[in-house]
Each structure stands twice: as C-alpha cells, then as structure tokens.
Design a protein around this motif. Structure first.
Motif, PDB file in Angstrom:
ATOM      1  N   VAL A   7       0.820  -1.212   0.000  1.00 36.14           N
ATOM      2  CA  VAL A   7       0.000   0.000   0.000  1.00 36.14           C
ATOM      3  C   VAL A   7       0.849   1.255   0.000  1.00 36.14           C
ATOM      4  O   VAL A   7       1.846   1.342   0.699  1.00 36.14           O
ATOM      5  N   ARG A   8       0.462   2.234  -0.840  1.00 36.75           N
ATOM      6  CA  ARG A   8       1.050   3.561  -0.792  1.00 36.75           C
ATOM      7  C   ARG A   8       0.133   4.452   0.039  1.00 36.75           C
ATOM      8  O   ARG A   8      -1.072   4.281   0.056  1.00 36.75           O
ATOM      9  N   ARG A   9       0.682   5.468   0.658  1.00 31.27           N
ATOM     10  CA  ARG A   9      -0.142   6.332   1.502  1.00 31.27           C
ATOM     11  C   ARG A   9       0.238   7.794   1.314  1.00 31.27           C
ATOM     12  O   ARG A   9       1.413   8.116   1.233  1.00 31.27           O
ATOM     13  N   GLY A  10      -0.794   8.665   1.284  1.00 29.84           N
ATOM     14  CA  GLY A  10      -0.660  10.107   1.450  1.00 29.84           C
ATOM     15  C   GLY A  10       0.072  10.865   0.359  1.00 29.84           C
ATOM     16  O   GLY A  10       0.784  10.320  -0.457  1.00 29.84           O
ATOM     17  N   GLY A  11      -0.134  12.217   0.344  1.00 31.70           N
ATOM     18  CA  GLY A  11       0.617  13.104  -0.528  1.00 31.70           C
ATOM     19  C   GLY A  11      -0.013  13.299  -1.887  1.00 31.70           C
ATOM     20  O   GLY A  11      -0.814  12.498  -2.356  1.00 31.70           O
ATOM     21  N   GLY A  50      -4.564   7.755  -3.667  1.00 26.21           N
ATOM     22  CA  GLY A  50      -5.722   7.079  -3.132  1.00 26.21           C
ATOM     23  C   GLY A  50      -7.038   7.764  -3.418  1.00 26.21           C
ATOM     24  O   GLY A  50      -8.093   7.281  -2.997  1.00 26.21           O
ATOM     25  N   GLU A  51      -7.017   8.878  -4.148  1.00 30.79           N
ATOM     26  CA  GLU A  51      -8.235   9.636  -4.429  1.00 30.79           C
ATOM     27  C   GLU A  51      -8.843   9.210  -5.761  1.00 30.79           C
ATOM     28  O   GLU A  51      -8.148   8.767  -6.676  1.00 30.79           O
ATOM     29  N   THR A  52     -10.167   9.358  -5.862  1.00 29.62           N
ATOM     30  CA  THR A  52     -10.868   9.154  -7.128  1.00 29.62           C
ATOM     31  C   THR A  52     -11.489  10.471  -7.560  1.00 29.62           C
ATOM     32  O   THR A  52     -12.301  11.041  -6.833  1.00 29.62           O
ATOM     33  N   VAL A  53     -11.082  10.953  -8.735  1.00 28.13           N
ATOM     34  CA  VAL A  53     -11.636  12.189  -9.292  1.00 28.13           C
ATOM     35  C   VAL A  53     -12.450  11.821 -10.522  1.00 28.13           C
ATOM     36  O   VAL A  53     -11.945  11.188 -11.451  1.00 28.13           O
ATOM     37  N   GLY A  54     -13.727  12.195 -10.511  1.00 31.53           N
ATOM     38  CA  GLY A  54     -14.596  11.917 -11.633  1.00 31.53           C
ATOM     39  C   GLY A  54     -14.639  13.078 -12.614  1.00 31.53           C
ATOM     40  O   GLY A  54     -14.726  14.237 -12.204  1.00 31.53           O
ATOM     41  N   PHE A  55     -14.579  12.773 -13.903  1.00 28.79           N
ATOM     42  CA  PHE A  55     -14.721  13.773 -14.968  1.00 28.79           C
ATOM     43  C   PHE A  55     -16.040  13.505 -15.679  1.00 28.79           C
ATOM     44  O   PHE A  55     -16.277  12.393 -16.170  1.00 28.79           O
ATOM     45  N   VAL A  56     -16.897  14.525 -15.738  1.00 32.49           N
ATOM     46  CA  VAL A  56     -18.194  14.373 -16.396  1.00 32.49           C
ATOM     47  C   VAL A  56     -18.402  15.510 -17.389  1.00 32.49           C
ATOM     48  O   VAL A  56     -17.750  16.554 -17.313  1.00 32.49           O
ATOM     49  N   LEU A 204     -13.678  -2.313  -8.731  1.00 31.82           N
ATOM     50  CA  LEU A 204     -12.745  -1.185  -8.752  1.00 31.82           C
ATOM     51  C   LEU A 204     -12.560  -0.597  -7.359  1.00 31.82           C
ATOM     52  O   LEU A 204     -11.441  -0.226  -6.966  1.00 31.82           O
ATOM     53  N   GLU A 205     -13.633  -0.515  -6.585  1.00 37.36           N
ATOM     54  CA  GLU A 205     -13.524   0.007  -5.225  1.00 37.36           C
ATOM     55  C   GLU A 205     -12.714  -0.927  -4.341  1.00 37.36           C
ATOM     56  O   GLU A 205     -11.890  -0.473  -3.532  1.00 37.36           O
ATOM     57  N   ASP A 206     -12.917  -2.234  -4.484  1.00 39.60           N
ATOM     58  CA  ASP A 206     -12.138  -3.199  -3.701  1.00 39.60           C
ATOM     59  C   ASP A 206     -10.655  -3.123  -4.049  1.00 39.60           C
ATOM     60  O   ASP A 206      -9.788  -3.168  -3.165  1.00 39.60           O
ATOM     61  N   LEU A 207     -10.356  -3.008  -5.333  1.00 41.00           N
ATOM     62  CA  LEU A 207      -8.961  -2.916  -5.770  1.00 41.00           C
ATOM     63  C   LEU A 207      -8.317  -1.630  -5.265  1.00 41.00           C
ATOM     64  O   LEU A 207      -7.138  -1.624  -4.889  1.00 41.00           O
ATOM     65  N   GLN A 208      -9.068  -0.549  -5.270  1.00 41.76           N
ATOM     66  CA  GLN A 208      -8.527   0.718  -4.779  1.00 41.76           C
ATOM     67  C   GLN A 208      -8.151   0.624  -3.312  1.00 41.76           C
ATOM     68  O   GLN A 208      -7.071   1.073  -2.898  1.00 41.76           O
ATOM     69  N   GLU A 209      -9.014   0.008  -2.526  1.00 39.33           N
ATOM     70  CA  GLU A 209      -8.722  -0.143  -1.095  1.00 39.33           C
ATOM     71  C   GLU A 209      -7.564  -1.102  -0.873  1.00 39.33           C
ATOM     72  O   GLU A 209      -6.713  -0.879  -0.009  1.00 39.33           O
ATOM     73  N   PHE A 211      -5.010  -1.922  -2.970  1.00 39.26           N
ATOM     74  CA  PHE A 211      -3.714  -1.523  -3.518  1.00 39.26           C
ATOM     75  C   PHE A 211      -3.454  -0.023  -3.432  1.00 39.26           C
ATOM     76  O   PHE A 211      -2.472   0.461  -3.988  1.00 39.26           O
ATOM     77  N   SER A 212      -4.341   0.714  -2.772  1.00 37.67           N
ATOM     78  CA  SER A 212      -4.209   2.167  -2.638  1.00 37.67           C
ATOM     79  C   SER A 212      -4.038   2.826  -3.998  1.00 37.67           C
ATOM     80  O   SER A 212      -3.136   3.632  -4.220  1.00 37.67           O
ATOM     81  N   LEU A 213      -4.927   2.494  -4.918  1.00 41.54           N
ATOM     82  CA  LEU A 213      -4.891   3.062  -6.262  1.00 41.54           C
ATOM     83  C   LEU A 213      -5.555   4.427  -6.291  1.00 41.54           C
ATOM     84  O   LEU A 213      -6.442   4.733  -5.493  1.00 41.54           O
ATOM     85  N   SER A 214      -5.126   5.244  -7.240  1.00 38.95           N
ATOM     86  CA  SER A 214      -5.796   6.514  -7.533  1.00 38.95           C
ATOM     87  C   SER A 214      -6.490   6.365  -8.880  1.00 38.95           C
ATOM     88  O   SER A 214      -5.928   5.790  -9.808  1.00 38.95           O
ATOM     89  N   TYR A 215      -7.719   6.896  -8.985  1.00 35.52           N
ATOM     90  CA  TYR A 215      -8.492   6.775 -10.211  1.00 35.52           C
ATOM     91  C   TYR A 215      -8.843   8.142 -10.773  1.00 35.52           C
ATOM     92  O   TYR A 215      -9.327   9.012 -10.039  1.00 35.52           O
ATOM     93  N   LEU A 216      -8.612   8.317 -12.068  1.00 37.32           N
ATOM     94  CA  LEU A 216      -9.238   9.393 -12.821  1.00 37.32           C
ATOM     95  C   LEU A 216     -10.364   8.710 -13.578  1.00 37.32           C
ATOM     96  O   LEU A 216     -10.126   7.934 -14.501  1.00 37.32           O
ATOM     97  N   PHE A 217     -11.601   8.974 -13.158  1.00 39.62           N
ATOM     98  CA  PHE A 217     -12.754   8.204 -13.616  1.00 39.62           C
ATOM     99  C   PHE A 217     -13.610   9.049 -14.551  1.00 39.62           C
ATOM    100  O   PHE A 217     -14.258  10.009 -14.126  1.00 39.62           O
ATOM    101  N   VAL A 218     -13.610   8.693 -15.829  1.00 45.11           N
ATOM    102  CA  VAL A 218     -14.378   9.409 -16.850  1.00 45.11           C
ATOM    103  C   VAL A 218     -15.718   8.699 -17.040  1.00 45.11           C
ATOM    104  O   VAL A 218     -15.756   7.474 -17.188  1.00 45.11           O
ATOM    105  N   ALA A 219     -16.820   9.456 -17.031  1.00 48.26           N
ATOM    106  CA  ALA A 219     -18.135   8.822 -17.184  1.00 48.26           C
ATOM    107  C   ALA A 219     -19.182   9.815 -17.643  1.00 48.26           C
ATOM    108  O   ALA A 219     -19.041  11.021 -17.485  1.00 48.26           O
ATOM    109  N   HIS A 220     -20.271   9.266 -18.229  1.00 46.30           N
ATOM    110  CA  HIS A 220     -21.466  10.045 -18.545  1.00 46.30           C
ATOM    111  C   HIS A 220     -22.518   9.882 -17.451  1.00 46.30           C
ATOM    112  O   HIS A 220     -23.294  10.789 -17.189  1.00 46.30           O
TER     113      HIS A 220
END
Length: 328
Positions: A7-11, A50-56, A204-209, A211-220
C-alpha cells in the motif's frame, strides 16, 4: 518492484497545469493545417494518492482526451503534467516513458475492442510483463485473474469466449499487471448491463482499497460517478466549468451547465418527476470557440459580461470552484 497488496499512503500524486491538446484540421492537396480542434484548452487540477476524481460532461467535451494525455497516449500541445514531481508531458518515447508505464495504466471503454481477438487471455494480461522484462509471468497472470474474479482456466481462452463484464475484468487485470499506482478509467461500465456495472464498480472500489490506487474516472452516468468519486470535475467544450467534492456538488451545483446536467438525471421518486431537463442549442465549435464563457449561447442566466474576455475559475464556496461570472 512493489508486490500486489503493498500500500502507498498520502501526498499529492498528480498536478495538471494549463493542459492544452489541439488537433490539426488539415485541408487541401498538401494537407496543411487550416485550424485546430481545441479538445482540451487550459485545464488545471490536482489529485492525491488514493483519491478518485470523476470527470463528467457531454460527449466531445475533452474529458477522455485529458485522461489520454495523463497516461501519455497523447503528447499534449502545451501545459505541464506533474506526476510525483516529474513533468511527464515533456517525456519522449524511450526509457523514461517506459518507466512511467509502470505507474499509470488505462481501463478502456470498449471491453471487446480493447482486447486483441487473436491473443489468448494469458498473452493479453502478460504482455506488459513481457515488455517490462519480468519473470514468472504465468504465475502472475493466474494471480491477476484470481484478483479480478476469473478462474485460472480462463488464461488459455480468447476474448470472444467471454461476456462483456468478464472482458472488462480482463482489461482491469491487464492494467494491474505492471503494478501501477494510478488508473485512468475511461467510461469502464458504459458498455455493460446495469447489474454488471455494479459488479465492476464494486471490483474497482475493492482494488482501490487493497492496492491504494488513484483513479481518474471518466463517465457520462452521474449516478455512477456519485457512487465512486471523491471529487467531481465538470467539463464543457475543453474547459472545466465546476469542481467540488462529490456530495457538495450534488447538494449545490453552482454553474448553470452543471445544474442543467443534473436536471437530466432520471428519478424514481414520483414527486420529483417533472420531465427531464433539456439544454437548448448546440455546443460551440471547438475549432473556433467564442470569447467569454463557452456555455453562454445555451445559458438561461447569460449576461453581457459572460461574452467578454476569458472567464476564470473562482472559489464560490469552501473548496467549491466555478467558472461563472455569477460568483465573481
């Protein structure tokens, strides 16, 4: 190399400053550039680990192009993309770009078109490991398939033998193969049935928790973004119109364009069914966008000031930003 499960953390992980991506419009026998499609025109934002930012936004607003620039499938025309302090916008093909591929990967919209039909699942998932010169590839492939919920026997089969949801799981396994810390998810559930969409979002949520992934999530689909994103960025014709924490944005959308988008969300509550909102008119051409606010020609609250000069982003609330003269 980081092992799966570490896991990666912070910053801060990603900072994008004044990103621009222009595509030439070529005409004539000599195919000279007669103009440019300004797909992304001065976009700035940042993301933490670890953050998820959605682009709409509407189709063609530039949100997918932003994602492709971040993973360097496209080399931006101008601007900076600082990933863990390194400006990857200026990286040329070679060793540095190859190393960057270890950190960032992309999950594509089409779960079938993004997989080579002539390759087995083992070859598809393990291809990145081969390129990176890793060992023990077969064992890693089996581990990755297990992580995304597919049996080890799947590795000898071909993409056409799987359902849409299973193919998207294969795409996610491929993206995870080189142990990235950042994923661009380009509408990863839009081509799937609703029940399967929920399964992929939960994965995707389970994997993020895990592996401490960050997501740029594009969606309609605004309901999907509301479920998965910590923060939402609203784009329109190449520019960011509004940015805020997810619940703050849904509770109080400030920009008239965001308000129009939210009015189009279907409701199961009979008391709230007043007909879906329809935004009149058409978006301006990204080849020759008008001065001022790009939503001015369709905005019910437009003023003369909206058409004058460049409209800047302003903080209209706590960590809530809008590109609108109503909040100057």
């Amino acid at each position: 190399m980081r092992l799966l499960g570490e896991v990666r953390r912070g910053g801060m992980m990603l900072q994008v400053d004044d990103l621009r991506m222009y595509f030439p419009v070529k005409k004539g026998l000599l195919r000279r550039a007669a103009g440019y499609v300004k797909a992304v025109d001065g976009v700035s934002f940042s993301m933490d680990k670890g953050e998820t930012v959605g682009f709409v936004g509407e189709s063609g607003c530039g949100k997918t192009t932003v994602g492709k620039c971040v993973v360097r499938l496209l080399r931006p025309t101008d601007g900076a993309i600082l990933f863990e302090g390194q400006d990857i916008a200026r990286i040329r093909a070679g060793k540095d770009l190859k190393e960057y591929r270890r950190k960032t990967q992309m999950v594509f919209q089409d779960p079938f078109g993004s997989l080579n039909p002539r390759m087995t699942i083992s070859d598809i998932v393990g291809e990145g490991l081969v390129i990176m010169g890793e060992k023990g590839i077969e064992e890693r492939v089996v581990n990755l398939l297990d992580i995304v919920g597919l049996p080890s026997e799947a590795r000898s089969r071909y993409p056409h033998e799987f359902s849409g949801g299973q193919r998207q799981r294969i795409g996610i396994a491929r993206a995870l193969a080189v142990n990235p810390c950042f994923l661009v998810c380009d509408e990863p559930v839009s081509a799937l049935d609703v029940s399967i969409q929920a399964q992929i979002i939960n994965l995707l949520e389970d994997l993020q928790e895990r592996f401490s992934l960050s997501y740029l999530f594009v969606a309609h689909d605004l309901s999907v973004v509301r479920h998965i994103a910590d923060r939402i960025i609203v784009m329109y014709v190449g520019k960011i119109m509004e940015e805020a924490a997810t619940e703050a944005l849904f509770a109080n959308p400030l920009h008239p364009y965001t308000q129009a988008l939210f009015s189009s969300i279907p409701s199961f509550d009979p008391s709230k069914r007043h007909g879906l909102g329809v935004i009149p008119g058409e978006p301006p051409s990204p080849v020759d966008p008008p001065p001022g606010c790009r939503f001015a020609s369709r905005c019910p609250k437009v003023t003369a000031k909206c058409r004058e000069g460049d409209i800047e982003m302003v903080e209209a609330g706590q960590n809530h930003y809008a590109r609108c003269v109503l909040y100057y």
